[in-house]
Design a protein around this motif. Structure first.
Motif, PDB file in Angstrom:
ATOM      1  N   ILE A 310      42.422  40.138  36.785  1.00 25.09           N
ATOM      2  CA  ILE A 310      42.551  41.060  37.917  1.00 25.09           C
ATOM      3  C   ILE A 310      41.289  41.894  38.060  1.00 25.09           C
ATOM      4  O   ILE A 310      40.702  42.011  39.135  1.00 25.09           O
ATOM      5  CB  ILE A 310      43.786  41.976  37.734  1.00 25.09           C
ATOM      6  N   ARG A 311      40.842  42.440  36.943  1.00 18.58           N
ATOM      7  CA  ARG A 311      39.651  43.292  36.984  1.00 18.58           C
ATOM      8  C   ARG A 311      38.426  42.507  37.472  1.00 18.58           C
ATOM      9  O   ARG A 311      37.621  43.018  38.250  1.00 18.58           O
ATOM     10  CB  ARG A 311      39.378  43.896  35.602  1.00 18.58           C
ATOM     11  N   ARG A 312      38.336  41.251  36.997  1.00 17.90           N
ATOM     12  CA  ARG A 312      37.198  40.418  37.418  1.00 17.90           C
ATOM     13  C   ARG A 312      37.282  40.145  38.923  1.00 17.90           C
ATOM     14  O   ARG A 312      36.275  40.202  39.629  1.00 17.90           O
ATOM     15  CB  ARG A 312      37.169  39.112  36.641  1.00 17.90           C
ATOM     16  N   ALA A 313      38.494  39.848  39.403  1.00 18.35           N
ATOM     17  CA  ALA A 313      38.666  39.568  40.831  1.00 18.35           C
ATOM     18  C   ALA A 313      38.289  40.781  41.667  1.00 18.35           C
ATOM     19  O   ALA A 313      37.793  40.649  42.781  1.00 18.35           O
ATOM     20  CB  ALA A 313      40.104  39.165  41.117  1.00 18.35           C
ATOM     21  N   LEU A 314      38.506  41.968  41.103  1.00 16.89           N
ATOM     22  CA  LEU A 314      38.219  43.182  41.858  1.00 16.89           C
ATOM     23  C   LEU A 314      36.761  43.618  41.733  1.00 16.89           C
ATOM     24  O   LEU A 314      36.372  44.650  42.256  1.00 16.89           O
ATOM     25  CB  LEU A 314      39.132  44.319  41.403  1.00 16.89           C
ATOM     26  N   GLY A 315      35.975  42.841  40.990  1.00 15.28           N
ATOM     27  CA  GLY A 315      34.544  43.137  40.976  1.00 15.28           C
ATOM     28  C   GLY A 315      33.970  43.515  39.629  1.00 15.28           C
ATOM     29  O   GLY A 315      32.798  43.855  39.545  1.00 15.28           O
ATOM     30  N   PRO A 391      37.431  34.223  35.731  1.00 13.83           N
ATOM     31  CA  PRO A 391      38.323  35.097  36.497  1.00 13.83           C
ATOM     32  C   PRO A 391      39.487  34.330  37.125  1.00 13.83           C
ATOM     33  O   PRO A 391      40.612  34.820  37.156  1.00 13.83           O
ATOM     34  CB  PRO A 391      37.406  35.705  37.555  1.00 13.83           C
TER      35      PRO A 391
END
Lengths: 398, 230
Positions: A310-315, A391
């Motif tokens: 999730i964190r990776r998807a959010l940047g 991710p």
């Protein structure tokens, strides 16, 4: 506006810890115990060193000791009595001829049962001449010191160390005028020494050395001869003169002439090595604690694969994830380290009442440094694992 | 209309254990224009999710180009991809994918914490505006597992919008919701698209939902088989 930063990392780690207090505590426990043991072992080592140094330091300045065996000077052969010379009055007289010596004190030390009217304890008898009091700075709290005439008369008089007097009579001053029995001898207490904070001195009974000649010391020998040197500058000359004098009678390795500073540096060396050993032993538990953290962090990474996704998807970059996990492991470790340090400190404060243990800045820095180092070292592998998660796969992870 | 993302001859291939190659996407050519509301439809295993991952920069293609703002981004490094993901796209997932240890507002603000540029807006004020708009302001300090599925998906939409992205990618956004709540989310998407001109791509296998969009891209066996615009 930029929110990402050190404070965000800390708050996010804290949020994680708060949600799982039990795991946080258990993970830190390993480090806590590790730091606790390292710090306590250092404190113990320092305490031992302080204790022994204190014993020597209270002997006074400009002190040179003639000891049997190779003594503390680091030569070959046994330290102490075995094979060493047994000094006698003849040695005292020949040493007295060496210039620049203020005091020459023969010292006879004897462990013995000391009996009073209603008590019996073991203590040490120190036979010397009257100069011993000036040499090691002893004065009376009550009563008086015995004098040269007492030595000449073989007077059965004693000055009791403060602790010994207290152990025998409760109140030290009560000992004055009483009679103690040592072996078959009855000795009158004519003075009580001030407390000087050296267990050996405070626990001894000082009597004229001549008084020991008899059943106690039939061979009329001494354990050591203490010399008080007139001034610091002449210490080296006096030492070599004294050595020369004694060599006429004894072999080189049957006696040693040692100044106090040499003993102190030897003590320093011995305890330096002892301390390294103690720290090495304690480090094993620190290592185990670190592996504990690594274990938990690895488990955490698997558990939190989805979160990473999730964190990776959010940047979040791989670096963000790496830092997040590293911050957590370091904080866990540091937390354990600080708690361990506090507990160690409390224990040191308590134990201090009986034994001079000590904490130094080195131990504190070591504890904090090592525990955060462990957090980083053992956190790197799990953090790398988390950061390297793809991710897309992480987010699909069920 | 200018296109915000173009895929050119895009392939995604996977090496299988036995040495053979599985082609998940085959020669995809696609332009998404600003202000479009599109659906990528197809049965499971058709490659529609893989396609979405390419558009969302969550995965890299084996071959071909992904052009965003006239720049090929298919080969940029992780740092740049993350930065681009952070600013250009907002995700809405089937499982909502909120972090349960963060509050509703903290979840919405999460993308802002990963921003590497100076934002021209105040993320906290924007998060409050979005929560107000989506009727979840009262849940601001609640944790996601304490609120309903519909509310969770609204939080996810607010999170997707916080960085003012050029594109919202929704992967089966109604999959975990009942029919009525699902429709409400689609209503919300329609409204965002119409009133604010936000570009939306939704991956779905539900024909009914797809019908509500203005462009339907059908994917089967890794290929775009039809691309209908209303």
């Amino acid at each position: 506006m930029k929110l990402q930063g050190v404070s965000t990392l800390f708050t996010s780690s804290f949020a994680d810890f708060k949600r799982d207090k039990v795991r946080t505590a258990l993970t830190s426990l390993g480090i806590m115990i590790g730091v606790l043991s390292v710090v306590l072992l250092i404190a113990l080592g320092l305490g031992l060193k302080n204790y022994i140094q204190n014993q020597f330091e209270s002997l006074g300045a400009n002190l040179v000791m003639i000891l049997p065996g190779s003594g503390f000077s680091g030569g070959r052969g046994p330290a102490g009595l075995a094979g060493g010379a047994e000094f006698d009055e003849k040695d005292v007289r020949s040493v007295e001829k060496v210039p620049n010596i203020k005091y020459v004190v023969p010292v006879y030390i004897h462990s013995s049962v000391i009996t009073t009217a209603d008590k019996e304890i073991s203590g040490s008898i120190m036979g010397a001449n009257e100069e011993i009091f000036s040499l090691i700075n002893i004065d009376v709290q009550t009563g008086e010191l015995w004098k040269k005439t007492d030595v000449e008369k073989k007077a059965k008089v004693a000055v009791l160390g403060n602790t010994l007097a207290q152990d025998l009579y409760g109140n030290p001053s009560d000992a004055l005028g009483k009679t103690i029995r040592v072996g078959g001898m009855r000795i009158k207490v004519i003075g009580i020494a001030n407390k000087i904070g050296n267990q050996e001195r405070d626990g001894a009974a000082f009597i004229p050395y001549t008084t020991t000649f008899g059943s106690m010391n039939p061979k009329k020998t001494f354990f050591a001869i203490y010399l008080g040197i007139a001034d610091k500058e002449s210490v080296t000359t006096v030492k070599s003169e004294v050595e020369k004098t004694l060599l006429k009678r004894y072999d080189k390795d049957r006696f040693s002439v040692t100044e106090q500073s040499e003993i102190l540096s030897t003590v320093d060396q011995i305890f330096g090595i002892l301390n390294i050993f103690l720290v090495a032993i304690g480090s094993i538990s620190l290592m185990v604690g670190g592996i504990g953290i690594m274990n938990i962090m690895y488990a955490t990474v698997t558990e939190r694969t989805r979160e990473v996704g999730i964190r990776r998807a959010l940047g979040a970059t791989t670096r963000d994830i790496l830092l997040q996990f590293l911050t957590e492991s370091t904080m866990l470790s540091l937390f354990g380290g600080i708690v361990g340090l506090i507990v160690a400190w409390i224990i040191v404060l308590i134990v201090r009442n009986w034994f001079p243990v000590a904490l130094n800045l080195f131990a504190v820095i070591l504890a904090i440094g090592v525990s955060s180092g462990i957090g980083i070292f053992f956190g790197v592998f799990p953090a790398k694992k988390a950061a390297d998660l793809s991710p897309m796969e992480a987010i699909r992870y069920e | 209309m200018s296109s915000i993302i173009s895929l050119k001859h895009l392939y995604k291939e996977y090496q299988l254990g036995d040495g053979s190659v599985f082609t998940a996407l085959r020669d995809i050519n696609l332009d998404i224009h600003e202000g479009e509301f599109s659906a990528i439809v197809g049965p499971s295993g058709s490659g529609k999710s893989t396609l979405m991952h390419m558009i969302g920069l969550l995965d890299k293609p084996s071959r071909g180009e992904i052009i965003i703002n006239s720049r090929d981004v298919s080969t940029i490094d992780d740092n740049q991809t993350s930065t681009l993901r952070n600013s250009y796209v907002g995700f809405v997932f089937q499982q909502f994918n909120l972090l349960n240890k963060l509050t509703v507002q903290e979840n919405i603000l999460l993308p802002a914490t990963y921003s590497r540029r100076n934002l021209d807006f105040d993320p906290i004020a924007r998060s409050e505006m979005l929560m107000e708009k989506f009727g979840i302001i009262s849940k601001k300090d609640s944790y996601p597992n304490r609120i309903s599925g519909g509310q969770q998906q609204r939080v996810a939409v607010a999170r997707a919008l916080i960085m003012k992205p050029q594109l919202i990618l929704a992967d089966e956004p109604t999959g975990n919701l009942d029919h009525k709540t699902g429709n409400e989310i689609i209503d919300l998407f329609e409204e965002l698209n119409k009133s604010e001109g936000i570009t939306l791509i939704m991956v779905t296998h539900e024909r009914e939902l797809a019908e509500r969009t203005r462009r339907q891209i059908r994917v089967l066996d890794g290929e775009v088989i039809s691309d209908k615009k209303k």
